[in-house]
Design a protein around this motif. Structure first.
Motif, PDB file in Angstrom:
ATOM      1  N   ASP A 144       0.840  -1.203   0.000  1.00  0.00           N
ATOM      2  CA  ASP A 144       0.000   0.000   0.000  1.00  0.00           C
ATOM      3  C   ASP A 144       0.872   1.249   0.000  1.00  0.00           C
ATOM      4  N   ASN A 145       0.319   2.341  -0.557  1.00  0.00           N
ATOM      5  CA  ASN A 145       0.985   3.649  -0.622  1.00  0.00           C
ATOM      6  C   ASN A 145       2.203   3.646  -1.538  1.00  0.00           C
ATOM      7  N   THR A 146       2.306   2.633  -2.380  1.00  0.00           N
ATOM      8  CA  THR A 146       3.372   2.596  -3.379  1.00  0.00           C
ATOM      9  C   THR A 146       2.818   3.086  -4.709  1.00  0.00           C
ATOM     10  N   PHE A 147       3.431   4.131  -5.246  1.00  0.00           N
ATOM     11  CA  PHE A 147       2.978   4.674  -6.530  1.00  0.00           C
ATOM     12  C   PHE A 147       3.578   3.903  -7.708  1.00  0.00           C
ATOM     13  N   GLU A 148       4.914   3.660  -7.641  1.00  0.00           N
ATOM     14  CA  GLU A 148       5.602   2.961  -8.731  1.00  0.00           C
ATOM     15  C   GLU A 148       6.915   2.389  -8.200  1.00  0.00           C
ATOM     16  N   VAL A 149       7.323   1.279  -8.785  1.00  0.00           N
ATOM     17  CA  VAL A 149       8.587   0.645  -8.411  1.00  0.00           C
ATOM     18  C   VAL A 149       9.441   0.473  -9.661  1.00  0.00           C
ATOM     19  N   LYS A 150      10.673   0.969  -9.597  1.00  0.00           N
ATOM     20  CA  LYS A 150      11.587   0.841 -10.735  1.00  0.00           C
ATOM     21  C   LYS A 150      12.889   0.188 -10.267  1.00  0.00           C
ATOM     22  N   TYR A 151      13.460  -0.637 -11.119  1.00  0.00           N
ATOM     23  CA  TYR A 151      14.732  -1.284 -10.774  1.00  0.00           C
ATOM     24  C   TYR A 151      15.608  -1.519 -12.007  1.00  0.00           C
ATOM     25  N   GLY A 152      15.278  -0.864 -13.112  1.00  0.00           N
ATOM     26  CA  GLY A 152      16.044  -1.075 -14.341  1.00  0.00           C
ATOM     27  C   GLY A 152      15.591  -2.316 -15.068  1.00  0.00           C
ATOM     28  N   GLU A 153      14.290  -2.520 -15.106  1.00  0.00           N
ATOM     29  CA  GLU A 153      13.725  -3.727 -15.731  1.00  0.00           C
ATOM     30  C   GLU A 153      14.220  -3.885 -17.164  1.00  0.00           C
ATOM     31  N   GLY A 154      14.619  -5.083 -17.506  1.00  0.00           N
ATOM     32  CA  GLY A 154      15.155  -5.357 -18.845  1.00  0.00           C
ATOM     33  C   GLY A 154      16.659  -5.243 -18.863  1.00  0.00           C
ATOM     34  N   LYS A 155      17.190  -4.128 -18.397  1.00  0.00           N
ATOM     35  CA  LYS A 155      18.639  -3.917 -18.376  1.00  0.00           C
ATOM     36  C   LYS A 155      19.303  -4.775 -17.296  1.00  0.00           C
ATOM     37  N   ILE A 156      18.654  -4.864 -16.124  1.00  0.00           N
ATOM     38  CA  ILE A 156      19.223  -5.640 -15.023  1.00  0.00           C
ATOM     39  C   ILE A 156      19.336  -7.104 -15.393  1.00  0.00           C
ATOM     40  N   GLU A 157      18.287  -7.648 -16.017  1.00  0.00           N
ATOM     41  CA  GLU A 157      18.312  -9.052 -16.411  1.00  0.00           C
ATOM     42  C   GLU A 157      19.455  -9.323 -17.396  1.00  0.00           C
ATOM     43  N   LYS A 158      19.643  -8.399 -18.329  1.00  0.00           N
ATOM     44  CA  LYS A 158      20.729  -8.549 -19.307  1.00  0.00           C
ATOM     45  C   LYS A 158      22.093  -8.462 -18.623  1.00  0.00           C
ATOM     46  N   LEU A 159      22.212  -7.549 -17.659  1.00  0.00           N
ATOM     47  CA  LEU A 159      23.475  -7.398 -16.927  1.00  0.00           C
ATOM     48  C   LEU A 159      23.812  -8.684 -16.176  1.00  0.00           C
ATOM     49  N   PHE A 160      22.835  -9.216 -15.426  1.00  0.00           N
ATOM     50  CA  PHE A 160      23.070 -10.436 -14.662  1.00  0.00           C
ATOM     51  C   PHE A 160      23.398 -11.608 -15.586  1.00  0.00           C
ATOM     52  N   SER A 161      22.697 -11.684 -16.724  1.00  0.00           N
ATOM     53  CA  SER A 161      22.957 -12.763 -17.685  1.00  0.00           C
ATOM     54  C   SER A 161      24.378 -12.668 -18.230  1.00  0.00           C
ATOM     55  N   PHE A 162      24.800 -11.446 -18.539  1.00  0.00           N
ATOM     56  CA  PHE A 162      26.153 -11.231 -19.064  1.00  0.00           C
ATOM     57  C   PHE A 162      27.210 -11.594 -18.021  1.00  0.00           C
ATOM     58  N   LEU A 163      26.983 -11.177 -16.768  1.00  0.00           N
ATOM     59  CA  LEU A 163      27.949 -11.462 -15.702  1.00  0.00           C
ATOM     60  C   LEU A 163      28.048 -12.962 -15.431  1.00  0.00           C
ATOM     61  N   ASN A 164      26.906 -13.649 -15.416  1.00  0.00           N
ATOM     62  CA  ASN A 164      26.912 -15.094 -15.174  1.00  0.00           C
ATOM     63  C   ASN A 164      27.601 -15.844 -16.312  1.00  0.00           C
ATOM     64  N   THR A 165      27.356 -15.386 -17.539  1.00  0.00           N
ATOM     65  CA  THR A 165      28.015 -16.009 -18.698  1.00  0.00           C
ATOM     66  C   THR A 165      29.523 -15.823 -18.617  1.00  0.00           C
ATOM     67  N   GLY A 166      29.956 -14.613 -18.250  1.00  0.00           N
ATOM     68  CA  GLY A 166      31.388 -14.338 -18.114  1.00  0.00           C
ATOM     69  C   GLY A 166      32.038 -15.221 -17.073  1.00  0.00           C
ATOM     70  N   ARG A 167      31.361 -15.415 -15.948  1.00  0.00           N
ATOM     71  CA  ARG A 167      31.903 -16.285 -14.897  1.00  0.00           C
ATOM     72  C   ARG A 167      32.025 -17.724 -15.383  1.00  0.00           C
ATOM     73  N   ASN A 168      30.992 -18.211 -16.051  1.00  0.00           N
ATOM     74  CA  ASN A 168      31.003 -19.603 -16.530  1.00  0.00           C
ATOM     75  C   ASN A 168      32.081 -19.828 -17.588  1.00  0.00           C
ATOM     76  N   VAL A 169      32.218 -18.864 -18.511  1.00  0.00           N
ATOM     77  CA  VAL A 169      33.235 -18.980 -19.559  1.00  0.00           C
ATOM     78  C   VAL A 169      34.630 -18.980 -18.936  1.00  0.00           C
ATOM     79  N   GLY A 170      34.842 -18.100 -17.956  1.00  0.00           N
ATOM     80  CA  GLY A 170      36.141 -18.060 -17.279  1.00  0.00           C
ATOM     81  C   GLY A 170      36.473 -19.361 -16.586  1.00  0.00           C
ATOM     82  N   LEU A 171      35.482 -19.953 -15.928  1.00  0.00           N
ATOM     83  CA  LEU A 171      35.700 -21.233 -15.243  1.00  0.00           C
ATOM     84  C   LEU A 171      36.054 -22.335 -16.234  1.00  0.00           C
TER      85      LEU A 171
END
Length: 295
Positions: A144-171
């Motif tokens: 309640d009393n929340t007007f809008e929530v933002k967290y970088g939708e779309g960009k955050i998922e791509k960032l996390f995907s890129f970081l996880n891929t980089g970690r896996n490739v390095g391993l």
């Protein structure tokens, strides 16, 4: 095993290294090159991993409060956000502070809105696990009393995907380099053992156990691994010291990201290189001598 027998095995392993000069040089060179690549790659990957962790920790969920909310409603919303599962920390920013941020970014002309500030009060929240930012944001959006929530939708998922891929490739690349080193030293030691196959057969025929024959070769592989780790440890230490001395002050000043501190990081890398050298040498020797113990 008696100390006397173990001492004999140590002496035999050292004699074998000195007798087979060129083969020793070839084995040590193979381990040195591979461990140097592994050491440099680990150094790079661990720093990239820290950068990735820092980026993930900086991800924030921005919760805009309804304009009609009074002080009591805002206090209640803050408490609900803190109690939401998956929320690590919450910071409140009144709309006056939000306006000041815009003034810093876009100029003093925005001071005109101070009397009738159209902005929202805002809560900045961080997820306990940055990878769960989207799920936490959805929970906060239902409060309640929340007007809008933002967290970088779309960009955050791509960032996390890129970081996880980089970690896996390095391993995968690190593991590939390690198996390459094991293959090289195994083949190199196998050539040495082929030349001494008759000695092994004679020892078997007179009653020597497999382990009695195997241990000097395993110790020899261990020495080769240790010798092969000396140069990589030295070069990686000097390289990272110079890189850290050059870049760390500039990065700290620019507040972009930070490198892992020289100590204890470099000692951890050196211990890893030494351990890998020993394991590669022992494994290579063990696998090479195994087939020649069948008489």
């Amino acid at each position: 095993m008696k100390g006397r027998t173990l001492g004999r095995h140590f002496r035999e392993s050292i004699k074998s290294i000195s007798r087979n000069g060129w083969m020793t040089f070839a084995s040590v060179s193979a381990v040195t090159v591979t461990l140097l690549l592994v050491g440099v790659f680990v150094m790079i990957m661990m720093n990239l991993n820290k950068v990735a962790d820092d980026l993930e920790k900086d991800v924030e969920i921005k919760v805009y409060v309804e304009l009609t909310s009074d002080e009591a409603s805002i206090a209640k919303l803050e408490q609900e956000i803190k109690e939401t599962k998956g929320v690590a920390e919450v910071k409140y920013s009144p709309k006056g502070d939000e306006l000041n941020k815009l003034v810093v970014d876009f100029g003093e002309d925005l001071r005109l809105f101070e009397q009738q500030n159209p902005l929202h009060n805002v809560f900045y929240a961080k997820a306990t696990n940055p990878q769960e930012t989207e799920a936490v944001a959805e929970k906060l959006d239902r409060l309640d009393n929340t007007f809008e929530v933002k967290y970088g939708e779309g960009k955050i998922e791509k960032l996390f995907s890129f970081l996880n891929t980089g970690r896996n490739v390095g391993l995968v690349l690190i593991l590939a380099l390690l198996f390459t080193a094991m293959f090289l030293i195994s083949n190199t030691i196998r050539i040495t053992i082929v030349a001494r196959r008759r000695d092994i057969e004679i020892m078997k025929l007179v009653g020597a156990t497999n382990w009695f024959i195997r241990i000097p070769f395993i110790l020899e592989g261990m020495w080769l691994g240790i010798l092969g780790a000396i140069v990589p440890i030295t070069l990686v230490t000097v390289l990272y010291y110079n890189i850290y001395s050059l870049l760390a002050p500039k990065l700290e000043q620019g507040k972009l990201f930070e490198l892992l501190e020289f100590s204890p990081f470099i000692y951890q890398v050196n211990a890893l290189i030494l351990l890998m050298g020993v394991l590669i040498g022992v494994w290579g020797s063990f696998m090479s001598v195994r087939k020649f113990l069948r008489v």
